[in-house]
Scaffold this active site. Structure first.
Site, PDB file in Angstrom:
ATOM      1  N   ALA A 106       0.832  -1.203   0.000  1.00  0.00           N
ATOM      2  CA  ALA A 106       0.000   0.000   0.000  1.00  0.00           C
ATOM      3  C   ALA A 106       0.867   1.253   0.000  1.00  0.00           C
ATOM      4  O   ALA A 106       0.595   2.225  -0.726  1.00  0.00           O
ATOM      5  CB  ALA A 106      -0.928  -0.007   1.218  1.00  0.00           C
ATOM      6  N   HIS A 143      -6.469  -3.903   5.132  1.00  0.00           N
ATOM      7  CA  HIS A 143      -7.287  -4.841   5.904  1.00  0.00           C
ATOM      8  C   HIS A 143      -8.742  -4.352   5.992  1.00  0.00           C
ATOM      9  O   HIS A 143      -9.248  -3.726   5.078  1.00  0.00           O
ATOM     10  CB  HIS A 143      -6.669  -5.088   7.279  1.00  0.00           C
ATOM     11  CG  HIS A 143      -5.289  -5.672   7.214  1.00  0.00           C
ATOM     12  ND1 HIS A 143      -4.901  -6.601   6.277  1.00  0.00           N
ATOM     13  CD2 HIS A 143      -4.182  -5.448   7.980  1.00  0.00           C
ATOM     14  CE1 HIS A 143      -3.642  -6.940   6.473  1.00  0.00           C
ATOM     15  NE2 HIS A 143      -3.177  -6.245   7.490  1.00  0.00           N
TER      16      HIS A 143
END
Length: 270
Positions: A106, A143
C-alpha cells in the site's frame, strides 16, 4: 520436519489457514504457526526468521535472494484495494499521511500514485483513530479498514485499486506467501501442496472456516468478515494466474522507473 509458518491476525489469513491449523490437511511436515502483523513480518523476513511467511509484494522485491514466492496464498485486489481517507477534502501532495508500514505494498502504491507526501508510520489498526484525532492529515487503510471507514464518516480521497486499474488493467497484487530458499525442494513443494489444500478446503467450506476467522475479525459482524475474507481468498489465492505474475512485473517495473527499488527476480514455486 518442523517448520514455522507466519501469517497475520486477519480474517482472510485465518480463513485460508483454517484447515491447516485444524488437522483438515494431512502432511509429513510438522507446522507451527506464528501470528504477527504484516509490517512486523516484512521486517523479520530480512533476517529469514521464519521458513514460510506472509510478506508484502513490496517487501519481496528486497528479499528475492532469501525467499521464493509460493503460487498459493497471495492476496490480490480485483475491484478493491487500499484507500486513502480523511475527514474532508484535502490535497494529498505534501500532506501528512499515516501509512501501515514502510514495506507494505500500500505504501509503495501511494508513493507511485501521489509522489511527494509526508509518511507517518504506525500500526494499521491505529490509522483511523489517528485521522479522527488529527495526528495526520489522511490515512492509508489496509485490511478491514477498507470496508469500515465509512462508519466513521471519513471520505475516500484516493482508491488505489481504481488508480491501478485505470493505469494497468490488471489485478492488484498486495500480499504474498513466501518460502525460504534454503529449504529442501521436497519440503517447499510439500508445504505448497498443504497450503493449496487448506485454501481449497476453506473455499469449499466457507461457513466453517469463517466461524474460525471470526476471532480475528476485529469487530466485524459475520457478514462483513465473510465479505472481507472472500475479497482476498479466491481463485487468485488458490493458484496464481499469469495475470497476477504480469501485474507483479508491472508494479516492480514502475517502482524501478521511479527510483524506489530494483527489479527483483520473480521466482515463483508452482
Amino acid at each position: 520436519m518442523k517448520i514455522t509458518v507466519a501469517h497475520t491476525p486477519d480474517a482472510d489469513d485465518a480463513f485460508m489457514f483454517y484447515a491447516m491449523t485444524h488437522g483438515k490437511v494431512d502432511s509429513w511436515l510438522e507446522i507451527e504457526h506464528v501470528i504477527e502483523d504484516i509490517e512486523t513480518l516484512n521486517r523479520k523476513a530480512f533476517e529469514g526468521e521464519y521458513e514460510v511467511t506472509a510478506i508484502s509484494a513490496h517487501a519481496y522485491a528486497l528479499l528475492d535472494d532469501r525467499y521464493r514466492i509460493l503460487s498459493a496464498g497471495a492476496s490480490v485486489g480485483d475491484g478493491y484495494g487500499p484507500v486513502v481517507v480523511a475527514k474532508g477534502r484535502i490535497e494529498l501532495e505534501g500532506s501528512k499521511i499515516a501509512v501501515p508500514g514502510k514495506y507494505t505494498t500500500a505504501n509503495l502504491l501511494l508513493k507511485l500514485a501521489v509522489g511527494s507526501f509526508k509518511p507517518i508510520e504506525m500500526s494499521f489498526d491505529r490509522i483511523i483513530d489517528a485521522v479522527l484525532n488529527d495526528e495526520c492529515d489522511a490515512g492509508l487503510l489496509i485490511h478491514e479498514g477498507q470496508i469500515t471507514y465509512g462508519d466513521y464518516d471519513l471520505l475516500c480521497l484516493l482508491d488505489l485499486w481504481e488508480w491501478w486499474e485505470k493505469l494497468c488493467n490488471l489485478p492488484l497484487p498486495l500480499g504474498l506467501n513466501a518460502i525460504r530458499r534454503d529449504l529442501d525442494e521436497e519440503v517447499q513443494r510439500e508445504f505448497l501442496r498443504v497450503m493449496r489444500e487448506s485454501i481449497n478446503y476453506a473455499l469449499k467450506n466457507v461457513d466453517e472456516a469463517i466461524g474460525y476467522a471470526m476471532r480475528y475479525s476485529r469487530g466485524l459482524d459475520r457478514e462483513r468478515a465473510k465479505k472481507f475474507a472472500l475479497m482476498y481468498v479466491n481463485e487468485y489465492t488458490y493458484r496464481m494466474p499469469e495475470s497476477v505474475v504480469e501485474a507483479l512485473k508491472r508494479l516492480y517495473r514502475m517502482a524501478e522507473e521511479n527510483g524506489i527499488l530494483k527489479m527483483p527476480k520473480l521466482d515463483i514455486l508452482e
